[in-house]
Scaffold this active site. Structure first.
Site, PDB file in Angstrom:
ATOM      1  N   CYS A  14       0.876  -1.173   0.000  1.00 30.82           N
ATOM      2  CA  CYS A  14       0.000   0.000   0.000  1.00 30.82           C
ATOM      3  C   CYS A  14       0.912   1.220   0.000  1.00 30.82           C
ATOM      4  O   CYS A  14       1.358   1.669   1.063  1.00 30.82           O
ATOM      5  CB  CYS A  14      -0.922  -0.005   1.217  1.00 30.82           C
ATOM      6  SG  CYS A  14      -1.951   1.477   1.346  1.00 30.82           S
TER       7      CYS A  14
ATOM      8  N   ASP B  38     -12.028  -7.982  -3.722  1.00 32.24           N
ATOM      9  CA  ASP B  38     -10.660  -8.333  -3.330  1.00 32.24           C
ATOM     10  C   ASP B  38     -10.085  -9.253  -4.393  1.00 32.24           C
ATOM     11  O   ASP B  38     -10.591 -10.351  -4.611  1.00 32.24           O
ATOM     12  CB  ASP B  38     -10.671  -9.028  -1.966  1.00 32.24           C
ATOM     13  CG  ASP B  38      -9.283  -9.166  -1.354  1.00 32.24           C
ATOM     14  OD1 ASP B  38      -8.294  -9.138  -2.118  1.00 32.24           O
ATOM     15  OD2 ASP B  38      -9.180  -9.312  -0.123  1.00 32.24           O
TER      16      ASP B  38
ATOM     17  N   ARG C 288      -6.751 -10.205  -4.556  1.00 34.02           N
ATOM     18  CA  ARG C 288      -5.407 -10.635  -4.172  1.00 34.02           C
ATOM     19  C   ARG C 288      -5.191 -12.127  -4.390  1.00 34.02           C
ATOM     20  O   ARG C 288      -6.122 -12.922  -4.328  1.00 34.02           O
ATOM     21  CB  ARG C 288      -5.137 -10.253  -2.715  1.00 34.02           C
ATOM     22  CG  ARG C 288      -4.891  -8.770  -2.544  1.00 34.02           C
ATOM     23  CD  ARG C 288      -4.730  -8.376  -1.106  1.00 34.02           C
ATOM     24  NE  ARG C 288      -6.001  -8.416  -0.384  1.00 34.02           N
ATOM     25  CZ  ARG C 288      -6.154  -7.949   0.843  1.00 34.02           C
ATOM     26  NH1 ARG C 288      -5.121  -7.426   1.487  1.00 34.02           N
ATOM     27  NH2 ARG C 288      -7.336  -8.000   1.438  1.00 34.02           N
TER      28      ARG C 288
ATOM     29  N   THR D  78      -3.802 -11.078  11.316  1.00 33.24           N
ATOM     30  CA  THR D  78      -4.761 -10.548  10.357  1.00 33.24           C
ATOM     31  C   THR D  78      -6.099 -10.278  11.023  1.00 33.24           C
ATOM     32  O   THR D  78      -6.438 -10.877  12.043  1.00 33.24           O
ATOM     33  CB  THR D  78      -4.971 -11.521   9.182  1.00 33.24           C
ATOM     34  OG1 THR D  78      -5.801 -10.901   8.195  1.00 33.24           O
ATOM     35  CG2 THR D  78      -5.646 -12.808   9.637  1.00 33.24           C
TER      36      THR D  78
END
Length: 404
Positions: free
Chosen positions: A260, A332, A334, A355
């Protein structure tokens, strides 16, 4: 409870190559279902009838993304809100030589045509009675689903990458579970395999990352080691930042962190990414051992340019999920397969996962990694990211807490 015997992947590939059915089961935390799968070029009216009689689910036809584009098969909906993002295209029937499209012979002809290189968009009528499915290009190493397993089995068998699948239901209409699937496989002489084992087989046969040189990395949180990894399929570079040593059966702290630039580098208050990264490193430093896998997957996998477009839509009133969907992306995108292989390269098999994201846990467990504990990485919301964090909690299932 007696352990259910699974068959060897090599034996299942041999059967698949001969045109036999294989039963594939996925993870308990995913669909927890079994599908009957077969290569598209091996389908016959008799085999379609077998699927309809013994499986009873929805007849679908997995094909590759490139094949979908060749045949001009768009997604069935622009806003896919299904729980697992099942990638249906528009439904189809083969036009020439078929009648209504619903008979076993018509359905077999449609599926066979998907595996015929001579087929064009004009070969098919829309809508129809066959549901093609987009399969992710990297197969089960990208998405641990029955769709990708079907295409992987076709490729491993040296066949055209297209197939047919159907969910297996019990006589009472509920989804068949493992004991019943084993009994069905034995009754009909079929192989029963798991997506978990198929992933493990591919990971042993293929290396999807190239390991770089290991160096010391002094940080504000302490001394770490760093190894870069290059993803062979697309050249993307990732890295593992770690410290300490461990045994293969020892659970260690692991953070799988997607890049990020705005949060990690600029300290943006629009997200909590940078805070989570630094907290994870602090926790690993305190523990004395652990790993941060830093994946080059900006904006939950959509890239920096698209992420900025999503930010602009959020400024206009959308939340982070709807902004992605509006731009034609999944909420998402990913890929946890590359992270799983990096962890395997480091000898990590058991972990305490740092997480707040339940999807990340399922994504990593699908690749044969054991997560013994979920360790939340809590951050304090600010006026700029509170709506974003609430959306992650309410629409993406993240474990987050807010002061009343």
């Amino acid at each position: 409870m007696e352990e259910i015997k699974m068959d060897r992947i090599e034996d299942a590939i041999a059967d698949f190559k001969e045109g036999k059915f294989v039963i594939v089961v996925d993870d308990e935390d995913r669909e927890n279902e079994g599908d009957l799968i077969i290569a598209a070029e091996k389908i016959t009216p008799e085999k379609v009838n077998f699927m309809l009689k013994h499986a009873r689910g929805v007849l679908c036809a997995p094909i590759t993304v490139s094949r979908c584009k060749e045949l001009d098969l768009p997604h069935q909906v622009s806003d896919n809100t299904s729980v697992l993002g099942t990638p249906f295209t528009v439904t189809i029937d083969k036009l020439e030589g078929c009648s209504t499209g619903v008979s076993a012979s018509d359905r077999a002809a449609t599926i066979q045509a998907l595996a015929d290189p001579a087929s064009t968009p004009a070969t098919f009528g829309r809508p129809g009675h066959i549901n093609p499915l987009y399969a992710q290009e990297k197969g089960v190493l990208r998405r641990a689903g029955h769709t990708e397993a079907t295409i992987d089995m076709a490729r491993l068998a040296g066949l055209y990458p297209a197939g047919a699948l159907m969910e297996i239901m019990s006589d009472d209409g509920t989804m068949a579970r493992l004991p019943e699937l084993r009994a069905m496989a034995d009754e009909h002489g079929l192989k029963l395999i798991s997506i978990h084992d198929l992933i493990a087989y591919r990971l042993k046969q293929e290396s999807i990352v190239e390991k770089g040189v290991e160096v010391n990395m002094p940080t504000e949180h302490g001394m770490f080691r760093l190894i870069p990894f290059r993803q062979k399929s697309n050249g993307l570079e990732h890295m593992a930042i770690f410290k300490g040593t461990w045994n293969e059966d020892e659970p260690i702290l692991v953070r799988v962190h997607s890049s990020c630039a705005t949060g990690d580098i600029l300290g943006s208050h629009r997200c909590d990414c940078g805070e989570q990264l630094h907290k994870a490193m602090e926790m690993i430093e305190k523990e004395g051992k652990g790993v941060v896998v830093y994946l080059n997957q900006e904006g939950r996998g959509i890239g920096l340019m698209e992420k900025m477009k999503a930010y602009k839509l959020q400024e206009d009133g959308m939340d982070t999920v709807d902004a992605n969907l509006c731009l034609g992306h999944l909420a998402d995108e990913r890929d946890y397969g590359v992270g799983a292989q990096i962890l395997r390269e480091l000898g990590v098999h058991k972990m305490k996962l740092l997480t707040n994201n339940p999807v990340k846990r399922v994504g990593l467990e699908a690749y044969g990694l054991e997560i013994v504990e979920n360790v939340p990485v809590e951050t304090v919301p600010n006026p700029y990211n509170e709506r974003y964090l609430r959306t992650k909690k309410e629409r993406m299932g993240h474990t987050l807490h807010f002061n009343k």
